[in-house]
Scaffold this active site. Structure first.
Site, mmCIF file in Angstrom:
data_model
loop_
_atom_site.group_PDB
_atom_site.id
_atom_site.type_symbol
_atom_site.label_atom_id
_atom_site.label_comp_id
_atom_site.label_asym_id
_atom_site.label_seq_id
_atom_site.Cartn_x
_atom_site.Cartn_y
_atom_site.Cartn_z
ATOM 1 N N ALA A 87 0.845 -1.181 0.000
ATOM 2 C CA ALA A 87 0.000 0.000 0.000
ATOM 3 C C ALA A 87 0.882 1.233 0.000
ATOM 4 C CB ALA A 87 -0.881 -0.019 1.243
ATOM 5 N N CYS A 88 0.699 2.112 -0.967
ATOM 6 C CA CYS A 88 1.558 3.292 -1.107
ATOM 7 C C CYS A 88 0.728 4.455 -1.642
ATOM 8 C CB CYS A 88 2.716 3.012 -2.065
ATOM 9 S SG CYS A 88 3.700 1.555 -1.665
ATOM 10 N N THR A 89 1.328 5.641 -1.658
ATOM 11 C CA THR A 89 0.716 6.817 -2.270
ATOM 12 C C THR A 89 1.805 7.585 -3.009
ATOM 13 O OG1 THR A 89 -0.780 6.956 -0.362
ATOM 14 C CG2 THR A 89 -0.760 8.811 -1.882
ATOM 15 N N GLU A 114 4.020 1.639 -6.896
ATOM 16 C CA GLU A 114 2.689 1.894 -6.376
ATOM 17 C C GLU A 114 1.818 0.704 -6.767
ATOM 18 O OE1 GLU A 114 -0.255 4.048 -4.460
ATOM 19 O OE2 GLU A 114 1.748 4.868 -4.827
#
Length: 494
Positions: A2-4, A95
């Site tokens: 999980a990334c942004t 991502e």
């Protein structure tokens, strides 16, 4: 993972830099210690084998030196994550994004199959563990990064859906994987910024350009046939929308993904659109949020850090809010969460010599409580305070100190948040000051060896300042939390 991600074109940034930035987040239920290091050509294997998928790849004989943010504890592979190479090309990967059953049925992911029942194992494709390691040391431009990764995806496939950013001083490219072997990529318009939560993001794609001049778009060589054969284009007007064709619109997206994009756009374009209320043009569950927008003002490093640290401040969804409808607090997945491993903001400055052009801003642990610090990336070594992370908790490195500050400040939020705000302002101010000072010294120095020494010295001075400020902040939030212990008693001993 999980990334942004946020990407900022050179005409949208405050100093003409291209900027690529990403939070790297651990999966639910665990935390991944990270370190900031330099990989040298002699340390780069010529025969690579993935830990997770067991895929084996022969690598070129001419790797370049590059920075990386690998896992500090062995076990799941390298996960180099983000860095800059000697050619001043930046990359962040990956991502994790989403897809849909039509795509995954047409081009299944290449998943590792262990040996069983007398059958030999079947290696999987490449993934987040591998991508920076097998791409970044060999590319000389952002466009070349897309081309190299695209060819690797076509040959080896992938076992997961991912988005990857490439950057040089002139441009930024964003690549998204499509199923097991396909991919699309778009050049970020210079006057825009891009926001990316964990879902496929591209909302338009020009196949004519991708199969022609490739000025703004690139893709797999058989993408047209792939789309047509599998009836993936859902448009009624013939204008391909990749988000509809290849992406997802699940209920979970409206809790986990789209709110993050909505909040970042809301921060950087507060007056361009209506984001709140009954007349809102876009909401946290809008599936048609723009992939890129022209900002209302030029975007700074501080803006990037703020949006990547956000927890819906100023809205009813802030888990720390002391106002509004209590039932809405924490309704959506924050960007700055407890499981942030690091954030890397790579700033490619056009008005500096090539070897001092790239600055990498690094922060560890939960972004809501950490601080980003600038370092020259074209160096032969990084400061020990950021590179010596191990699996053992210690105040002698930035990662574990940041983890402790975050956990304590979260538990004592109202009394500790002002210590965090002062810490962030002080360290980022001093960071700018030190880089400005050494930039001036580098302008006067032409000898390559002495320039390298200056950059290493600058990075160490930044790290020394950082360590002192971090330990001071740790002391303050520890005091605040200790004062709130349940066994506290107000009467002192006689």
């Amino acid at each position: 993972m999980a990334c942004t991600t946020i990407l900022v074109g050179k005409k949208a940034s405050y100093d003409g830099s291209t900027m690529i930035a990403r939070n790297d987040d651990s999966g639910s239920g665990h935390f991944t210690p990270k370190k900031f290091v330099v990989n040298h050509p002699q340390e780069q294997s010529r025969h690579y084998k993935s830990v997770i998928s067991h895929v084996e790849i022969e690598l070129p004989d001419n790797p370049m030196r590059y920075t990386a943010m690998p896992n500090a504890v062995k076990g799941e592979g390298i996960w180099a994550a983000s860095g800059v190479n000697e050619a001043q090309v930046g990359m962040t990967a990956t991502e994790t994004i989403t897809s849909n059953p039509r795509v995954l049925g047409a081009d299944p992911l290449v998943v590792y199959q262990p040996a069983r029942d007398g059958k030999e194992e079947i290696p999987g494709g490449i993934g987040e563990e591998d991508i920076v390691y097998i791409v970044l040391p060999y590319i000389h431009s952002a466009r070349e990064g897309v081309q190299r990764l695209g060819s690797l995806l076509e040959k080896y496939g992938t076992y997961e859906m991912n988005g990857i950013a490439f950057q040089d001083v002139n441009e930024i490219w964003w690549l998204e994987t499509i199923g097991g072997h396909h991919w699309i990529a778009r050049r970020v318009p210079d006057d825009t910024y891009v926001v990316m939560p964990n879902q496929l993001g591209l909302d338009q794609f020009d196949l004519e350009d991708a199969f022609g001049e490739q000025k703004e778009y690139m893709c797999s060589p058989d993408m047209r046939e792939f789309i047509e054969k599998n009836h993936l284009d859902l448009s009624l007007d013939g204008k391909l929308n990749p988000r509809d064709a290849f992406g997802s619109h699940d209920d979970s997206d409206h809790v986990y993904n789209t709110p993050r994009a909505w909040y970042m756009l809301r921060c950087l374009n507060p007056r361009t659109r209506t984001w709140d209320g009954p007349d809102a043009e876009y909401t946290p569950y809008s599936d048609d949020l723009p992939w890129c927008m022209v900002p209302e003002k030029k975007v700074t490093i501080e803006d990037v850090k703020y949006v990547l640290s956000s927890h819906y401040q100023g809205t009813p969804y802030d888990p720390y809010a002391a106002y509004g409808d209590k039932s809405m607090r924490g309704a959506y997945r924050s960007i700055g969460i407890n499981r942030n491993d690091f954030v890397s903001i790579i700033q490619m400055r056009p008005d500096h010599e090539k070897d001092s052009r790239a600055i990498e801003w690094v922060a560890y642990a939960s972004n809501a409580f950490n601080v980003a610090v600038p370092f020259y990336s074209d160096v032969e070594e990084t400061p020990e305070y950021l590179s010596n992370t191990t699996g053992t908790v210690s105040t002698e490195n930035f990662y574990w100190s940041s983890r402790m500050i975050a956990a304590m400040a979260d538990a004592s939020y109202r009394s500790s948040i002002f210590h965090i705000e002062r810490y962030q302002e002080y360290v980022m101010s001093k960071g700018h000051e030190l880089i400005n000072r050494y930039d001036a010294l580098l302008e006067q120095e032409k000898d390559a060896k002495k320039r390298m020494e200056l950059k290493i010295k600058a990075n160490q001075e930044v790290a020394d300042m950082l360590k002192k400020a971090t330990l001071d902040t740790l002391d303050k939030v520890l005091f605040e939390l200790s004062s709130q212990m349940k066994n506290a008693y107000s009467r002192s001993d006689a």
